[in-house]
Motif scaffolding. Structure first.
Motif, short mmCIF file in Angstrom:
data_model
loop_
_atom_site.label_atom_id
_atom_site.label_comp_id
_atom_site.label_asym_id
_atom_site.label_seq_id
_atom_site.Cartn_x
_atom_site.Cartn_y
_atom_site.Cartn_z
N VAL A 79 0.74 -1.15 -0.04
CA VAL A 79 0.10 -0.01 -0.17
C VAL A 79 0.87 1.22 -0.15
O VAL A 79 0.52 2.16 -0.68
N ARG A 123 -6.67 -2.88 3.65
CA ARG A 123 -7.22 -2.20 2.81
C ARG A 123 -8.57 -1.22 2.90
O ARG A 123 -8.66 -1.50 4.26
N ASP A 127 -8.16 4.33 -2.69
CA ASP A 127 -7.42 3.61 -3.97
C ASP A 127 -8.12 3.99 -5.22
O ASP A 127 -7.37 4.50 -6.21
N ASP A 162 -5.80 -7.15 5.97
CA ASP A 162 -6.16 -7.95 4.85
C ASP A 162 -5.94 -9.42 4.87
O ASP A 162 -4.98 -10.17 4.62
#
Ligand SMILES: Cc1cc2nc3c(=O)[nH]c(=O)nc-3n(C[C@H](O)[C@H](O)[C@H](O)COP(=O)(O)OP(=O)(O)OC[C@H]3O[C@@H](n4cnc5c(N)ncnc54)[C@H](O)[C@@H]3O)c2cc1C
Length: 461
Positions: A40, A142, A160, A269
């Motif tokens: 990320v 996420r 995102d 995640d």
């Protein structure tokens, strides 16, 4: 395949764990399910958002000339967003290449694919079955997507999706969630001319900030096209054909905007990791519990970075990874220090280390506050940033610095001077009073604030 250490995830936590173990001469590999290394941090978080910020600042400085031709506004807008995204993509590519090279140089193996535990020493990565003496889980997080919200990656997006905006800078945007990610993006789009509304159920933006700095920050954002709807909850959000999306708040207010950005937290995640085969369990946000050595309840399995909970920073993930690898191979290592600086790369920038005025007052710790304002610094005048300030909170008992709070240009770098002085303990104030700083600099603000604090102490005593 037999390994001394398998690291799952190639973000900052996984990278540092793998490289540290490799430097100890261990046989190490990193499993990564994306087709690119870096997690990320490099692909959707730290690096692209900080690059966008830099590009926005540069674009804002030249924009008035670009939009003068009224027949070319649409085209100019498309080019403007494209330039921002291209810049982010170029930096992401460069950082990915650096990460790959670091792995190669340190002889860290790479295993592409989804890692799934088969038992507490065995992990399947794609077609490969890997047995490892120790395992570091660094799978990160996420964006959390509330199930009631129909994300479409165009109108209703998360952080995102924001990196995929391509038609133009939206004219209006609602940001749900006034956390770090929410305010960083709100401030960037505000500077680009977007009318931004930030909605949050709390009554303050970033409530952990020193109150005075938080108020000044909110004021500066308001001046920059950002409106706050605080103490408000989103009841419903729906796309409105061709016009964007409409939010209904529980106070009955409705907000229509071209884009809605959800920034309401992140989720570990871990669902697909097969943790049941190891006996490990996550909390409801998908995060793993660890001790101060980053060991999970299974002693040879460690978890670092965002999946191990707060503070959720790339900076701390890296250090956790290094510590975990050293612990895993019984090497001596210090714990993560208590003094961790926090930076918010909004426009304006913010940073803090140590305690706030509110903390100290609640704990009945006597202190004085010394302030330096950018408007009084030669560097502030030269740079044109007259809004910034630095606050030092100094103990009345031993003249140590208890907290440093910086708002304005250079804040995220400047805070480290304060961090070093705080670590030196008693008498930190006197070091700053007597030190000579380069002139003209923003760092000189430490001396100005220290003299202010010293004068106040003298006046009291
Ligand atoms: C918009 C945004 C801005 C940010 N800005 C900053 C900032 O300015 N400063 C800062 O310090 N932090 C910032 N952060 C936070 C920072 O990005 C994270 O703290 C950091 O990336 C966490 O690193 P990590 O090692 O835990 O994992 P991540 O970086 O999340 O990487 C995890 C990796 O694991 C991989 N993975 C997951 N599951 C599997 C599996 N089963 N098998 C194989 N691979 C798997 C993923 O594909 C991913 O590549 C920001 C975050 C966001 C979203």
């Amino acid at each position: 395949m037999e390994l001394d250490l398998l690291v799952i995830g190639s973000g900052p936590g996984g990278q540092r764990a793998a490289i540290q173990a490799a430097k100890l001469g261990r046989h190490v590999a990193v499993a990564e399910r994306r087709d690119r290394l870096g997690g990320v941090s490099i692909h959707t978080g730290t690096i692209p958002s900080k690059t966008l910020r830099q590009a926005v600042l540069e674009q804002a400085a030249t924009r008035p000339l670009d939009v003068l031709d009224p027949t070319r506004i649409e085209e100019t807008e498309r080019i403007a967003i494209q330039q921002l995204m291209d810049r982010a993509a170029a930096v992401v590519a460069a950082e990915t290449a650096i990460t790959r090279e670091q792995f190669r140089r340190n002889r860290v193996g790479l295993l592409p694919g989804d890692a799934v535990f088969e038992d507490d020493h065995t992990v399947r990565v794609g077609d490969e079955q890997v047995r490892a003496g120790r395992i570091v889980i660094a799978v990160g997080t996420r964006p959390a997507r509330p199930s009631s919200v129909a994300f479409d990656d165009r109108t209703i997006i998360d952080s995102d999706g924001l990196l995929k905006l391509e038609s133009r800078v939206p004219r209006t945007m609602t940001v749900v969630g006034a956390g770090v990610i929410g305010v960083e993006y709100a401030s960037m789009f505000g500077l680009l001319g977007t009318k931004v509304t930030v909605v949050d159920q709390r009554d303050r933006v970033l409530p952990w900030l020193d109150g005075e700095i938080g108020e000044a920050f909110q004021y500066l954002l308001r001046r920059n096209n950002v409106t706050f709807r605080l103490r408000e909850k989103v009841e419903a959000v729906e796309a409105v054909d061709g016009r964007g999306a409409k939010l209904r708040l529980n106070s009955g207010k409705e907000i229509l905007s071209e884009t809605v950005l959800y920034a309401t937290g992140r989720q570990g995640d871990t669902e697909q990791l097969g943790l049941a085969s190891t006996g490990l369990e996550c909390d409801k946000r998908g995060r793993l519990k660890v001790d101060d050595q980053y060991r999970t309840t299974v002693p040879h399995i460690f978890a670092v970075g965002d999946v191990a909970g707060p503070p959720g920073l790339a900076s701390t993930a890296m250090e956790q990874g290094r510590i975990a690898a050293l612990r895993a191979f019984e090497q001596p290592v210090e714990e993560l220090p208590e003094l961790i600086p926090v930076g918010v790369y909004a426009i304006p920038e913010l940073a803090m280390v140590g305690r706030t005025e509110e903390d100290l007052t609640d704990a009945a710790v006597p202190y004085v506050c010394g302030i330096a304002r950018w408007s009084e610094l030669a560097r502030g005048v030269i740079t044109g940033d007259r809004d910034g300030m630095l606050k030092l909170l100094v103990s009345l008992e031993d003249r140590s610095v208890l907290g440093v709070h910086v708002l304005g240009t250079g804040a995220t770098d400047l805070v480290h001077v304060g961090q070093a002085v705080m670590a030196s303990g008693a008498g930190g104030l006197d070091f700053l009073v007597t030190a000579v700083f380069n002139y003209p600099t923003f760092a000189e603000s430490y001396k100005v604030a220290a003299l202010d604090a010293a004068n106040r102490i003298r006046a009291i005593s």
